[in-house]
Write a protein that holds these residues in place. Structure first.
Motif: not given
Length: 179
Positions: A73-74, A144-146, A153-155
Motif C-alpha cells: 500500500l505505502h 500511522m498516517a495520522e 510528513f506525507e502532507q
C-alpha cells in the motif's frame, strides 16, 4: 487491491472527529497487542532460536503477512508500522508465556474496544469495518498516517485523502435515515 488513498479516505470518512481519532490512538494499539498475545498462545512455532531469542510462530507469521500488505500500500507508512509491531511482537510473546495470558489479553481487548466505541459516539458514525472487514487492517495504517501528518510528513497524502474522506462522509450522511 484498493490503493492506499482509497483505503485511507474510506477509513477517514468515519474518523473525522478529533476526539474519535484520539480514542483510536489508545484503542487500536490495545486491540492489536491483545490479539498478538492471543496469537502467541497458539502452539505452532515455525522457528525458534535461543541465542538470540527469535521466534517465528503464528503471531510472527501474521505480522509478516500484514506488513507485506502495508508495504504494497505505502512503503513509508509500512516502515513506521514495522517499528510499531516489533515491540508488540516481543512484549506479547512474553506475556503469552504466563498462566493468565488469556485473561490479560481479553481484558485489554475489551478495554480497547470500549475506547473505540466511545470514539464513535463522538463521531456519530459507525466503525468502518461494519461495511468492509478489510478496514480492520486499515485502522493501524490510518493511525500511522495520522501520526505522520501530525509530524509534518506525507502532507501530499493528507491533502489527497481528506477531501475524498469528507465527500465520502457526505454521501454516507445523505443515505443515513433521519431521526
Amino acid at each position: 487491491m484498493k490503493s492506499a488513498v482509497e483505503q485511507l479516505s474510506t477509513y477517514k470518512s468515519v474518523h473525522l472527529n478529533p476526539t474519535n481519532i484520539k480514542t483510536h490512538f489508545i484503542g487500536v494499539p490495545l486491540i492489536i497487542w491483545s490479539a498478538f498475545v492471543m496469537l502467541n498462545t497458539i502452539p505452532i512455532t515455525f522457528l525458534k532460536l535461543t541465542e538470540p531469542t527469535l521466534v517465528l510462530n503464528v503471531a510472527g507469521l501474521c505480522a509478516v503477512g500484514v506488513l507485506i500488505y502495508y508495504f504494497k500500500l505505502h512503503v513509508r507508512l509500512a516502515l513506521g508500522l514495522t517499528l510499531f509491531i516489533i515491540p508488540v511482537l516481543f512484549s506479547s510473546y512474553y506475556v503469552a508465556q504466563i498462566e493468565a495470558a488469556w485473561i490479560i489479553a481479553l481484558s485489554v481487548f475489551v478495554i480497547g474496544w470500549v475506547f473505540q466505541l466511545i470514539g464513535h459516539k463522538y463521531e456519530k458514525a459507525k466503525p468502518a469495518f461494519i461495511d468492509d472487514l478489510n478496514q480492520l487492517l486499515i485502522g493501524p495504517f490510518f493511525l500511522m498516517a495520522e501520526l505522520y501528518f501530525m509530524m509534518g510528513f506525507e502532507q501530499d497524502l493528507n491533502q489527497e485523502i481528506t477531501p475524498l474522506a469528507v465527500a465520502k462522509r457526505r454521501e454516507l450522511e445523505k443515505g443515513a435515515p433521519t431521526a
